[in-house]
Design a protein around this motif. Structure first.
Motif, short mmCIF file in Angstrom:
data_model
loop_
_atom_site.label_atom_id
_atom_site.label_comp_id
_atom_site.label_asym_id
_atom_site.label_seq_id
_atom_site.Cartn_x
_atom_site.Cartn_y
_atom_site.Cartn_z
N SER A 159 -114.98 -19.56 -43.04
CA SER A 159 -114.95 -18.97 -41.28
C SER A 159 -115.59 -19.67 -40.00
CB SER A 159 -115.59 -17.45 -41.89
OG SER A 159 -115.34 -16.56 -43.35
N PHE A 160 -116.46 -20.25 -40.71
CA PHE A 160 -117.00 -21.06 -39.10
C PHE A 160 -116.35 -22.09 -38.94
CE2 PHE A 160 -119.02 -24.02 -37.37
CZ PHE A 160 -120.32 -24.02 -36.07
N LEU A 161 -115.84 -22.84 -39.78
CA LEU A 161 -115.14 -23.67 -39.93
C LEU A 161 -113.52 -23.15 -39.10
CD1 LEU A 161 -116.12 -25.96 -42.30
CD2 LEU A 161 -116.55 -26.88 -39.76
N TYR A 162 -112.85 -22.15 -39.88
CA TYR A 162 -111.20 -21.97 -39.55
C TYR A 162 -111.38 -21.16 -38.15
CZ TYR A 162 -109.25 -21.84 -44.50
OH TYR A 162 -109.04 -22.12 -45.27
N GLN A 163 -112.85 -21.54 -38.07
CA GLN A 163 -112.83 -20.99 -36.27
C GLN A 163 -113.25 -21.91 -34.90
OE1 GLN A 163 -116.61 -17.91 -35.55
NE2 GLN A 163 -115.04 -16.52 -36.20
N GLN A 164 -113.58 -22.78 -35.57
CA GLN A 164 -113.50 -24.55 -34.88
C GLN A 164 -112.30 -24.49 -35.16
OE1 GLN A 164 -116.75 -24.36 -33.66
NE2 GLN A 164 -116.54 -26.21 -33.89
N ALA A 165 -111.34 -24.32 -35.84
CA ALA A 165 -110.23 -24.83 -35.09
C ALA A 165 -108.43 -24.32 -34.60
CB ALA A 165 -109.62 -25.02 -37.41
N ASP A 166 -109.03 -23.07 -34.94
CA ASP A 166 -108.61 -22.43 -33.49
C ASP A 166 -108.99 -22.89 -32.13
OD1 ASP A 166 -107.35 -20.68 -35.44
OD2 ASP A 166 -107.98 -19.09 -35.19
N GLU A 167 -109.88 -23.18 -32.25
CA GLU A 167 -110.94 -22.76 -30.80
C GLU A 167 -110.25 -24.90 -30.28
OE1 GLU A 167 -115.37 -25.05 -29.25
OE2 GLU A 167 -115.86 -22.56 -30.66
N GLU A 168 -110.39 -25.24 -31.25
CA GLU A 168 -109.88 -26.37 -30.73
C GLU A 168 -108.37 -26.81 -30.34
OE1 GLU A 168 -111.85 -29.29 -30.50
OE2 GLU A 168 -113.38 -27.93 -31.16
N ARG A 169 -107.85 -25.97 -31.16
CA ARG A 169 -106.51 -25.56 -30.43
C ARG A 169 -106.45 -25.09 -29.64
NH1 ARG A 169 -102.18 -21.84 -31.27
NH2 ARG A 169 -99.98 -23.32 -31.84
N GLN A 170 -107.08 -24.15 -28.65
CA GLN A 170 -106.99 -23.35 -28.00
C GLN A 170 -107.33 -24.62 -27.14
OE1 GLN A 170 -105.83 -20.84 -27.02
NE2 GLN A 170 -105.31 -20.63 -29.23
N PRO A 208 -105.61 -35.02 -42.26
CA PRO A 208 -107.68 -35.54 -41.85
C PRO A 208 -107.42 -35.72 -43.14
CG PRO A 208 -106.85 -32.69 -42.13
CD PRO A 208 -105.17 -33.91 -41.74
N ALA A 209 -109.21 -36.55 -43.57
CA ALA A 209 -109.74 -36.23 -45.20
C ALA A 209 -109.81 -34.75 -46.05
CB ALA A 209 -110.99 -36.84 -44.68
N SER A 210 -110.01 -35.31 -46.56
CA SER A 210 -110.22 -33.64 -47.84
C SER A 210 -111.47 -33.33 -48.32
CB SER A 210 -108.30 -33.21 -48.13
OG SER A 210 -107.99 -34.20 -49.10
N ASN A 211 -111.53 -34.78 -48.87
CA ASN A 211 -112.92 -33.89 -49.54
C ASN A 211 -113.73 -34.50 -49.03
OD1 ASN A 211 -112.33 -33.63 -52.75
ND2 ASN A 211 -111.55 -36.28 -52.95
N PHE A 212 -114.80 -33.79 -49.42
CA PHE A 212 -115.62 -33.96 -49.08
C PHE A 212 -117.84 -33.78 -50.12
CE2 PHE A 212 -113.75 -32.31 -45.71
CZ PHE A 212 -113.86 -33.33 -44.66
N SER A 213 -118.06 -35.37 -49.18
CA SER A 213 -119.20 -34.56 -50.78
C SER A 213 -120.53 -33.66 -51.33
CB SER A 213 -120.00 -36.22 -50.92
OG SER A 213 -120.33 -36.32 -49.75
N SER A 214 -120.40 -32.79 -49.83
CA SER A 214 -121.54 -32.06 -49.24
C SER A 214 -121.52 -30.93 -47.82
CB SER A 214 -123.06 -32.72 -49.53
OG SER A 214 -123.05 -33.00 -48.10
N ASN A 221 -107.03 -30.14 -37.07
CA ASN A 221 -106.59 -30.29 -38.13
C ASN A 221 -107.30 -30.09 -39.05
OD1 ASN A 221 -104.04 -29.54 -38.17
ND2 ASN A 221 -103.31 -31.84 -38.70
N TYR A 222 -108.17 -31.48 -38.81
CA TYR A 222 -109.96 -31.86 -39.55
C TYR A 222 -111.03 -30.41 -39.55
CZ TYR A 222 -113.36 -35.48 -40.71
OH TYR A 222 -114.18 -36.16 -41.13
N TYR A 223 -110.70 -29.70 -39.22
CA TYR A 223 -111.45 -28.58 -38.73
C TYR A 223 -110.98 -27.80 -40.17
CZ TYR A 223 -114.95 -29.51 -35.60
OH TYR A 223 -116.33 -30.37 -34.82
N LEU A 224 -110.10 -27.83 -39.97
CA LEU A 224 -108.84 -26.72 -41.04
C LEU A 224 -108.82 -27.61 -42.75
CD1 LEU A 224 -106.66 -24.53 -40.54
CD2 LEU A 224 -105.41 -25.81 -40.73
N SER A 225 -109.03 -29.09 -42.77
CA SER A 225 -109.12 -29.54 -43.84
C SER A 225 -110.93 -29.24 -44.45
CB SER A 225 -108.92 -30.68 -43.79
OG SER A 225 -109.56 -31.44 -44.60
#
Length: 170
Positions: free
Chosen positions: A42-53, A77-83, A23-27
């Motif tokens: 794209s990279f982080l959506y893949q990471q979210a899928d990987e963690e689910r696996q 999860p947190a959803s605001n990032f500074s950079s 969920n954190y990677y999805l956010s």
């Protein structure tokens, strides 16, 4: 084959940790996409899928032992990032926490002579080395390439290329 109640609890805690990481990677991916970092998204959506696996791998392991896995509720999860760099610093920190949890599980499996769990967990030990190295390498790019708009655009482009390579390899 049976595992101890303590080991069962550690596995269930790890399921929650992997679900939370997903969920954190999805956010992070959503923030990246809205902010205009398509490669990072794209990279982080893949990471979210990987963690689910990873979570499912543990669920199946427990279920195959005849222990019903506990599926946790997940807090937002947190959803605001500074950079973009802050996203990847947070990702590395998250991976380091997962590594600590996996190592604790390995220690308990060794102590309890739970050879099955110990062997199962070796895949995760190797995976965590790869994950931490991947995020450390991405963070190095900010030092090597820079933090100005052109540099960030290049890093985003490289993240997109990494996501494409992973998709093509799968």
């Amino acid at each position: 084959m049976k595992i101890s109640r303590g080991m069962e609890n550690l596995f269930n805690n790890q399921i929650a940790m992997e679900a939370s990481a997903s969920n954190y990677y999805l956010s992070m991916a959503s923030w990246s996409e809205v902010t205009g970092y398509e490669g990072a998204a794209s990279f982080l959506y893949q990471q979210a899928d990987e963690e689910r696996q990873h979570m499912l791998k543990i669920v199946h392991y427990l279920n195959n032992l005849g222990v019903q896995a506990k599926i946790p509720s997940i807090r937002e999860p947190a959803s605001n990032f500074s950079s973009l760099e802050s996203v990847f610093k947070a990702a590395l920190k998250s991976e380091q926490s997962v590594t600590q949890a996996i190592n604790k599980m390995v220690d308990v499996a060794q102590k309890e002579k739970d050879h099955s769990s110990y062997t199962f967990l070796q895949w995760f030990v190797t995976e965590q080395v790869q994950e931490e190295t991947k995020f450390e390498t991405i963070l190095q790019k900010f030092d090597l390439i820079g933090r100005d708009k052109i540099a960030i655009n290049e890093i985003d482009r490289q993240l997109g290329a990494m996501a494409s390579q992973a998709t093509n390899a799968a």
